[in-house]
Every structure is written in structure tokens, then in C-alpha cells.
Design a protein around this motif. Sequence first.
Motif, PDB file in Angstrom:
ATOM      1  N   TRP A   1      88.103 -12.085  -3.623  1.00 46.15           N
ATOM      2  CA  TRP A   1      88.470 -10.791  -3.046  1.00 46.15           C
ATOM      3  C   TRP A   1      87.215 -10.109  -2.495  1.00 46.15           C
ATOM      4  CZ3 TRP A   1      89.934 -12.057  -8.150  1.00 46.15           C
ATOM      5  CH2 TRP A   1      91.286 -12.378  -8.336  1.00 46.15           C
TER       6      TRP A   1
ATOM      7  N   SER B   1      85.062 -11.704  -7.026  1.00 45.79           N
ATOM      8  CA  SER B   1      85.089 -10.662  -6.001  1.00 45.79           C
ATOM      9  C   SER B   1      83.665 -10.391  -5.547  1.00 45.79           C
ATOM     10  CB  SER B   1      85.749  -9.376  -6.526  1.00 45.79           C
ATOM     11  OG  SER B   1      85.049  -8.860  -7.640  1.00 45.79           O
TER      12      SER B   1
ATOM     13  N   TRP C   1      90.660 -12.870   0.282  1.00 45.26           N
ATOM     14  CA  TRP C   1      91.296 -11.590   0.584  1.00 45.26           C
ATOM     15  C   TRP C   1      90.311 -10.708   1.348  1.00 45.26           C
ATOM     16  CZ3 TRP C   1      96.153  -9.764  -1.533  1.00 45.26           C
ATOM     17  CH2 TRP C   1      96.824 -10.713  -2.324  1.00 45.26           C
TER      18      TRP C   1
END
Length: 803
Positions: free
Chosen positions: A452, A430, A798
Motif C-alpha cells: 500500500w 506499506s 495500492w
Amino acid sequence: MMAATRAGPRAREIFTSLEYGPVPESHACALAWLDTQDRCLGHYVNGKWLKPEHRNSVPCQDPITGENLASCLQAQAEDVAAAAEASRTALESWSGLPGASRAQHLTRLAKMIQKHQRLLWTLESLVTGRAIREVRDRDIPLAQQLLQYYAVQAHTQEEALAGWEPMGVIGLILPPMFSFLQMMWSICPALAVGCTVVVLVPLASPTPLLLAQLAGELGPFPGILNMISGPASLGPVLASQPGVQKVVFCGAVEEGRALRRTMAGMGPELGLVLGAESLLLLTEMADVDSAVEGVVDAAWSDRSPGGLRLLIQESVWDEMMRRLQARMGRLRGGRGLDGAVDMGARGAAAHALAQRYVCEAQSQGAQVFQAGDVPSDSPFFPPTLVSDLPPASPCTQAEVPWPLVVASPFRTAKEALAMANGTPRGRSASVWSERLGQALDLGYRLQMGTVWINSHGLRDPAVPTGGCKESGSSWHGGLDGLYEYLRPSGTPARLPYLSENLNYDTFGLAVPSTLPAGSETGPGPAPPYGLFVGGRFQAPGARSSRLVQDSHGNLHGYVAEGGAKDIRGAVEAAHQAVPGWVGQSPGTRAALLWALAATLERRESTLVSRLERQGVELKAAKAEVEQSVRRLRAWGARSQTQGHSLQVAELRGPVLRLREPLGVLAIVCPDEWPLLAFVSLLAPALAYGNTVVLVPSGTCPFPALDVCQDMATLLPVGLVNVVTGDRDHLTRCLALHQDVQALWYFGSAQGSQFVEWASAGNLKPVWVNRGYPRAWDQEAEGAGPELELRAARTKSLWLPMGD
């Protein structure tokens, strides 16, 4: 201090401290189910419990109290054979069903899980020690969503997946510390496309057995899901069963590496889902408070199976570490069945693994911060933060276990990318930054399967999840999950091609005698070709050449005899070309492929003459050249789309499904179809942004070398490198090379077996023909969607949405 639950506080104390109290969940329903089996769990095969006599048993214990809950029988080879036989028997009827009928069955299974969800989450938490709120609020609902999503896919697959068919019997091997949800990611797509499944679950794991019982009670297809309890060492036994077409292994990297070597030549395809470590990259533009909660979700909640590697920009290092340590003190640890705890316990094995890593890190100079004073004999391991680990220490490269976070500072984004991409793992990460452009740029350049932005650990059944590098190349979720268990229609079943006489230590070492470069022993048509490396022809390192004969046994010409040194030079040239080629737009790649097609048209007479010398009839030779031209143009057109797509994952925001190049791709071409096979393999590799090291046809390498003359002025330096020589020797050099990132091999059965064995070194994805010829002139085999899937890997990015 790590917060602990308190028993019986007074009302005034509650309102003063606002501390959570215990919220215990009754486990009576789990014990009652175990009682129905007389506290003795066997295997669930063909819709029935199988409890053979004279089997060793292992106690299933509560990881917190040590209480014996039941005993589990350990499978032997005959139990594995019975499960495989049940799956093989059920396959014909299950795969022959219309997709709509399979969809109905999966929907019924989802409803069955919903009906027994309390039993499932209680049993899972009781046996694994994980916090019940994670199992109850995340795992079980997502398992139902997976079944419902793949029920829809099963209903629509006849139209959407035309030209594909189910592989057959699938073997799934689960690691000792697995979750119920991890198993469902693999089972659901396999059942949806018409495969049947045999799951080898670790001993003392009753939840999968309960799922199999629920599936078996649904009725007419009891053999589609069979569960056997046993160690991962039974994996090769499962792979050797007749009808097993693929084995998916989830577990540790070294165990996956060993299984890759063991299964070489056994026949079934091997899918690997390895490691559990994730990465979190925190920039100075991040919302630090949100990032702290992201670290908690990534490492210190019971939703994560592994540890976390944390990269923090130097300017916010002190602030982040201070807030992180303060937040660690507020984490609640306790028994998993307590609904108020954040962290449960994962058992003695996980505890020992974490403790061993901490001791090794401290011995290498690291600073260790642990929240709470946990006794050494406690089953709980406190949340742990490791910092100041020297960059060259072994722990820096080792996988971080749960529940540890290893923090390291970085100065610039370039340094952060070098640190993140410098590890052999590439599962998930992330990126945290309020500057969306910066976050997207970092996320795009991270070599990870899932990334992400300003969040961590999101999951959706429609979004593919997987990894790259040593994290494996298998994917779950979305259409990618379906393709894992499909093969092109008409593909023959995978049968064993194991050669007992193959010596891995000597394969490809004995190179046939060669001639010194230029020392022709008779009238030759032309001087020897050199090796095409780094954009030009050059002499081989050994300064030797080999003769090539035509179909009548007469001298056709000489080619260079490449060796290990030449392969190293070619791979290095290919690596140097990667940044420039990956950065090219799809339109630029398409233009180059079309230009290459035009050069083939101009060389048609020369190429046809080359093919005729090898015994190809004039009409067939012209057809091969014309089809090669069409293939290049077709892949040029396909390169414009690249397979990128944008999905919306419920209310969590959009997700970009990217198709990224594999990197340096090695290709060993077949002897047959010397021009068409060369083009059919090279074109998709270039279209998807790979750089290539290629070994052309051994019997007729001249068409490929003729094309290289035009590549020297047409393509970027190092993009395509062609090395001639002994096929087995060059295959050995490529398969063992740690910087070759993928390998396609079309040669002998022994060569295929060696490639599978040698690829375990860096776990590169391989595609081998197992000694079977391929119809390169047929569109399905020479230019079909299988080549698109093989030429690139998926990445899920994402994107944030909302505050």
C-alpha cells in the motif's frame, strides 16, 4: 499511560477531559444462541449438528473474564471422514449447477449473514476478545461483499473461465488465532467455482459453526460447507480422505513447514497462507502524523492478526518515535464488547507469545516502551514498541507477534530495501512518502505480495491478496482467488502416490558409476558436452561424464556428470543474472525468444537427426522441431502483455495487479519429448522474467545442449544454465537448495514426493507431475494458461487517491 475507560464520570469531568466512556454491547443474543445448543458445540456436517459420544471436550471461555461460555467437542478421525464424505456427496450436484444457480445461493447466504449480523459480530467479539467495532464495521460487511463479489464471478465463470473446472473437495485448516474474515477469503471463491469445503476450525471457535448452520439452513445443498472442531494435527487425516483435492493451511510458518513434509506424496495440493507480520517503511518525505495513524491501524487495532516491523529513515527517527509514543498513550484498551476501545485481548496464547518475544528482545539488548501500567496477571497486553534491536540478533529475523512494533532506522532507500527484503517473510507492506515517484519505486521493488502507498491494511474482494517467500504462495481475492480452486479441464483427480519405501535421507545420493571426462571406451561421435553454466560450456566439478545410448542401445554420445558443486555454481550464476533480466522490457524478452526460435529453425536438420537416433520417426521429429519453434514465438508474443492490469477498488483508489517473476526457477524436464518439453518449460519461464537452472531429458539431452550453443551468444550470461547428470541426484541438490526460489519437476512419483518433502526447507513453490506423463504436444497441456499462472506470482500495489 494507556487510556482506560471510566465508569460513571460526572458531566463536568466529561466536558473537561473529553474522555471516552464505556459503550458496552449486549452479548445476550450470543448467549441465547449458545443456549440453543445446550452450551455444547459439536460439529456441523451435512446440514446437521454432529455431537458424537465419547469425545473429549474443551471449554470455550471469555478471554477477558475467564467465564465458561460453552464446551466444544474435539473431533476424531471418524468425524473428519464423515465431513469429507458429506462434501464428496454434495460435490456432484453442486459442481454440476449452472454458475447462475450457485450465484443465487451465495447471494442468499450473504443476505442470511446480513440478517444475523448482530449475532455474528457479538459472538466473534465475545469469544476472540477483539474490539467489536472492527468486527462490526469491517469484518462482517467485507464478508458480505466477498459473497456478493464471488456470486457475480460464479455467474460469469462459464465464459470467463472456459477450459477450467473445479478441483473438488477442499480442506481448510485455520490457526488458533484466526478471524471470521480470514476464513471467508478462502471459502467464498471455492464455493463459487463449484468446490465443496471441509473446514477444520480450532477448538472453542463457535463463529464458524454458526456460519455453517446459517449456510445449512438455506436448503438444498447442505453438504457444501462442513465444519469440524479439532487441532491442526488432524490436517493429515483430512488430506488423506478420498476425494480431497486440495488443503489450504493458514497459520504459523513452522506448522506449515511440518505439514508440507507430512503431506508429501499424499496427493492433494497444499496451499499455504503463513504468518501475519507486516512491514511499514517510513521515509523522510512522509506525512508523519498520517504515518503514526498507519502504525496504529497496522499493529494496535484489532484488524491486524500480527505485529509490525517498522523501518524509519534516520532524519525523522526522533520525531516519529516521540509522536508514536505519545499516540500509544491515548490508545484505549478494554473488553472487546466495549465499542469505545481500540484494543481487546487475544487470549492467553497470544499474551504468552508477545511476552516471550519482549523478554527475548530485552535479553538481546533492545529497548522496550509499553503504554500503560498493566498488571502481570491481566489478560490485556499493552501496545509495545521495541527499538535498538541489534541487526544480528535472533529477534530481528523472528516474526513479530501482535501487538508489538519493532522499529529500526535506515539511512538510504537502498538500505531500507535490503532490510525489508532480507527477511524470509513477504506478506504485506506499506510505503509512506509524499513523493509519489519515490513511494512507487520502493513499493515496486519490495518483495511482498501486497503493498500500500500512504495507507495500510486496505482490502477489497476484487483485489488479490497473498504473499511470497515463507509467507506462502496461495492467493485470495479477485480472479487469483478463483484459480486457487480450479484446474485445467480434463485433468485427472489427484490420487495418493505415497511411496512407503522412499528414504528421504538417501534419495538421490547413490549416483551410478561414471566415466572420467574424455575417456571414451569405444568410437564416439563427438567429445563429451560440458555443463552450460554462466553462459559457456565447462567441465563438471567431478571431471566425469556419462554415456547416452540411442533407441537401439548403441552409443549416442557423452554428457557431463553434474553434481552438487555444479548445481551451486549454476544457481549462483542464475542469481547474478536476475537484476539484469528482470530489468529488461517485455519487448526485449520477446525479441530474444523470437531470435531463439530462429536458431532452432536453422538447426532443424541437426535436431531432427538427434530425435531420430532416439527412435522418433522422421515425420514426428520434424513436427516436434516445428512445434518447438512455434512455442517460442507464441511465448514471445505473450511476454508483451505480462498480465499486468489496473483495477479500481471502490473509492479507495486504483490498484495495480502486477505479475512478477519467481526468481531463480529450477526445472527438471521429462524424458519424453526431449526438445518440445524443454522449450515448453523454458519459454514461459523466460517470458515472465525468471532465470533458469534446468536439467534436460536424461534419455536424450542432446537437443537441449545443441540449443545451448546458440544461447551462449544470444542470451545474457547466467540466464539459462543446463546441468546434465543423474536425475535423482540433481533433483535432490535443487530441492534442498535454499536459494532456489521455485521448482518444476516432471519425473517419477518418488521424485515428486521427494521434491514436495524437501521444498519445506525454504517453502519454495513446487509443481510436480506425480509420475504421470504430460501431453506436451497438446496446446492445453504444453502451452496453456496453467503455465502462465505457474511462471509468475501476483503482486497488488495500492495507489493513493485524494488528500
